[in-house]
Scaffold this active site. Structure first.
Site, PDB file in Angstrom:
ATOM      1  N   TYR A   1       0.830  -1.291   0.508  1.00 19.83           N
ATOM      2  CA  TYR A   1       0.210  -0.148   0.368  1.00 19.83           C
ATOM      3  C   TYR A   1       0.875   1.246  -0.179  1.00 19.83           C
ATOM      4  O   TYR A   1       1.764   1.592   0.767  1.00 19.83           O
ATOM      5  CB  TYR A   1      -0.988  -0.442   1.472  1.00 19.83           C
ATOM      6  CG  TYR A   1      -2.020   1.295   0.996  1.00 19.83           C
ATOM      7  CD1 TYR A   1      -2.298   1.915   0.314  1.00 19.83           C
ATOM      8  CD2 TYR A   1      -2.664   1.415   2.730  1.00 19.83           C
ATOM      9  CE1 TYR A   1      -2.814   3.628   0.482  1.00 19.83           C
ATOM     10  CE2 TYR A   1      -3.228   2.600   2.879  1.00 19.83           C
ATOM     11  CZ  TYR A   1      -3.920   3.060   2.170  1.00 19.83           C
ATOM     12  OH  TYR A   1      -4.593   4.320   2.307  1.00 19.83           O
ATOM     13  N   CYS A   2       0.705   2.175  -0.844  1.00 20.87           N
ATOM     14  CA  CYS A   2       1.043   3.101  -0.925  1.00 20.87           C
ATOM     15  C   CYS A   2       3.357   3.291  -1.393  1.00 20.87           C
ATOM     16  O   CYS A   2       3.128   2.592  -2.021  1.00 20.87           O
ATOM     17  CB  CYS A   2       0.975   4.297  -0.381  1.00 20.87           C
ATOM     18  SG  CYS A   2       1.311   5.934   0.088  1.00 20.87           S
ATOM     19  N   LEU A   3       3.524   3.745  -0.200  1.00 17.09           N
ATOM     20  CA  LEU A   3       4.912   3.661  -0.507  1.00 17.09           C
ATOM     21  C   LEU A   3       5.471   2.034  -0.030  1.00 17.09           C
ATOM     22  O   LEU A   3       6.263   1.826  -0.291  1.00 17.09           O
ATOM     23  CB  LEU A   3       5.735   4.438   0.901  1.00 17.09           C
ATOM     24  CG  LEU A   3       7.523   4.313   0.236  1.00 17.09           C
ATOM     25  CD1 LEU A   3       8.064   4.794  -0.283  1.00 17.09           C
ATOM     26  CD2 LEU A   3       7.543   5.692   1.709  1.00 17.09           C
TER      27      LEU A   3
ATOM     28  N   LEU B   1      -1.907  -0.776  -4.299  1.00 13.16           N
ATOM     29  CA  LEU B   1      -2.856  -0.511  -3.208  1.00 13.16           C
ATOM     30  C   LEU B   1      -2.239   1.556  -3.502  1.00 13.16           C
ATOM     31  O   LEU B   1      -1.251   1.562  -2.897  1.00 13.16           O
ATOM     32  CB  LEU B   1      -3.636  -0.820  -2.198  1.00 13.16           C
ATOM     33  CG  LEU B   1      -3.806  -1.611  -1.858  1.00 13.16           C
ATOM     34  CD1 LEU B   1      -4.240  -1.776  -0.793  1.00 13.16           C
ATOM     35  CD2 LEU B   1      -4.570  -2.360  -4.055  1.00 13.16           C
TER      36      LEU B   1
END
Length: 619
Positions: free
Chosen positions: A351-353, A379
């Site tokens: 997720y994200c980074l 994501l």
């Protein structure tokens, strides 16, 4: 380049050698005599002490500027102003537009009470602008004030954009900063020009101002005494009301705790799910209240779930590198899972980074022939940073150097700096509307689990964040095939593992068109989902919650590429949450359900590791 190579010693080397010139010979001897002194002087100029003084000055300036580089801001405005000064026709055009808007506003004020005159006769707010959405703003004189402000906002946007010759980034910086200054002057921010505040004052006899003062004093006291932000957490407590899914820490090192969650079904899919959250946030964004928990949903669907919980770094962790997060995070977690469920592939989610890190780890594993990943889900995660939204406004050489000096003093990027940058991207929603509600209306927004999580900020190590900004944002090494792992470049094209990728429509952090670029970076089947909502609310989208929509389509590895806008046009929207689509996709790549695996290993039991949510998340 070595700075010493440009010093007077080079000039001595090109002096004309003429044996009959005594003055020239004396000059050469004098230059040779002072050369050691010059070298010693320049060695001192290169010393750490000199750079420490420079960095200390920049760190002090950062505290005054909120982490924004004055040099970067000044260069952007100079770029715009110089090109504007050399464009007389453009100057005439924007001057005429200002005069036209003034005349239109004056005429509208004369006809405002005329029959058939609509309340928004000149300009309407943008759909995402909620400041003037209440019926009170349709009344005179508030409607005219709102229209005057919106016309001015539109004029400044036109004046600061479309200037021929100005670099795109400098144009974006100028437009963004002007917009921030204009937002401060919005009539919705002042009691005397906000009809909602005036109505509340009449209804409460001024009680709203009393409550607003109490809210302000409470927030100020918290900020001064403990460095905390406004009260937003309410009754949400980690391990009690959020991050409550039952589990156990089964592995720990200096950077992560690995949580294994207890099964909630009699049988589970044999391939476990490993979740890699970003370390710029606490992991429990994916395990909020039970009704909003992705972890709870996954275990309920018969999956064995592992979660990485990152340790919140302190100043002494300044030298933790970006690659340490891959080695001590993703790689260490996969090794620990292999000890619990040996011989089984893993369905990994980032997720994200954390998704960017997972993509780097997957490309590294593919290069080495490591086939432990059964599938990869990303994501709101970017692997190409050329169009990384308004966050790129804060990323150029001047700004990165400024941030490095600020972090160098503290050893970490402080929580307030990261939170402030994200709030600026949506200042209307996250700053000014809250100030108006809390201090002028005298109200407090009902706390939510997402707000409580958002207030639970983390820090970032100096070296890691510097490498992240330079290698990924500034140089875009990952997308360019220049990113080095263990001294050798990796390529996303080596990834052949099926991928499930989610972007969100209103994402200011990872714009969905940027996320979409994974389609032509990997050599794999890509199932892409475009979900409604933003960076957080679009991901935390449990089934049964109203207002969610999504679009989904799979591109086989050998299919032709379709651009993002064409993709959005051709793929129909579906009502509901994308979570069930994802679990069906995972189940389609899983074996037959079997008995749940054991919880942890004997070594983990002997270490007396705690139950979930563990210790790292509490700091």
């Amino acid at each position: 380049m070595d700075r010493k190579s440009t010093l007077p010693t080079a000039e001595v080397a090109v002096l004309p050698l003429h044996p009959r010139s005594a003055e020239q010979s004396d000059g050469r001897r004098a230059a040779a005599a002072v050369e050691p002194q010059l070298s010693e002087l320049m060695a001192g100029a290169d010393s750490t002490e000199t750079y420490q003084a420079d960095r200390a000055l920049h760190a002090m300036l950062a505290r005054l500027s909120g982490g924004i580089s004055p040099a970067a801001l000044s260069l952007a405005y100079m770029d715009w102003l110089l090109h504007l000064a050399a464009a007389p026709q453009r100057q005439i055009e924007i001057a005429q537009e200002a005069l036209l808007d003034t005349r239109r506003l004056f005429d509208a004020s004369q006809r405002f009470f005329s029959p058939g005159q609509g309340p928004w006769s000149l300009i309407k707010p943008q759909p995402q602008d909620k400041r003037f959405g209440r019926p009170e703003w349709e009344l005179a004189p508030f409607n005219l004030m709102a229209q005057a402000f919106l016309l001015g906002e539109q004029w400044w946007h036109n004046a600061t954009t479309g200037m021929r010759g100005v670099s795109k980034q400098n144009e974006a910086i100028v437009e963004f900063s002007v917009r921030q200054m204009l937002d401060v002057m919005s009539p919705s921010n002042f009691a005397a020009t906000n009809p909602e505040v005036l109505r509340r004052m009449l209804e409460s006899g001024g009680g709203n101002f009393l409550r607003g003062w109490q809210n302000f004093w409470s927030d100020w006291t918290r900020l001064v005494s403990a460095g905390l932000g406004p009260v937003t957490t309410g009754e949400f407590v980690v391990g009690e009301t959020v991050a409550t899914s039952r589990g156990k820490v089964v592995f720990r090192n200096e950077l992560i705790e690995l949580i294994q969650y207890y099964p909630t079904t009699d049988k589970v899919h044999p391939e476990p799910v490993l979740i890699v959250p970003a370390w710029i946030m606490k992991y429990y964004i994916l395990d909020l209240s039970p009704q909003n928990s992705l972890v709870k949903y996954l275990t309920g669907e018969g999956f064995t779930v592992f979660m990485i919980s990152w340790r919140n770094p302190e100043a002494g962790d300044r030298d933790i590198a970006f690659d340490d997060y891959r080695r001590l995070g993703v790689e260490a977690a996969l090794d620990a899972i292999a000890g619990i469920v040996p011989g089984r592939q893993v369905q990994a989610l980032g997720y994200c980074l954390g998704g960017t890190l997972l993509a780097i780890a997957a490309a590294t594993m593919a290069r080495a022939g490591d086939e432990r990943l059964k599938s990869i889900s990303l994501l709101a995660a970017q692997t190409d940073f050329t169009e990384a939204g308004e966050l790129t406004l804060f990323i150029n050489e001047s700004q990165v150097a400024f941030l490095e000096d600020m972090m160098w003093e503290r050893g970490v990027l402080d929580t307030t700096q990261m939170a402030g940058a994200f709030q600026l991207l949506r200042s209307n929603d996250l700053i000014w509307s809250r100030l108006t509600r809390d201090y002028l209306m005298g109200e407090r927004a009902a706390p939510s689990d997402l707000m409580a999580w958002n207030a639970d900020a983390t820090r970032l190590p100096y070296r890691m964040h510097s490498e992240y900004l330079r290698k990924l944002f500034l140089n875009n090494d990952l997308a360019g095939g220049r990113y080095l792992v263990e001294g050798k470049p990796i390529s996303l094209s080596d990834i052949h593992t099926p991928m499930f990728v989610v972007g969100t429509v209103r994402d200011h952090v990872a714009p969905w068109r940027s996320v979409y670029k994974i389609h032509y970076q990997v050599d794999a089947d890509v199932t892409f989902v475009l979900a409604s909502g933003g960076h957080n609310a679009g991901i935390v989208a449990p089934p049964g919650e109203e207002g969610h929509t999504y679009r989904i389509k799979t591109k086989p590895a050998d299919a032709r590429y379709v651009g993002p806008d064409e993709w959005r046009t051709m793929v129909p929207a579906v009502e509901g949450s994308w979570w069930p689509e994802w679990t069906r996709w995972l189940a389609g790549r899983s074996g037959e359900p079997s008995e749940p695996p054991r919880m942890g290993t004997d070594a983990a039991q002997a270490a007396h590791l705690p139950e979930a949510p563990g210790d790292y998340v509490r700091h």
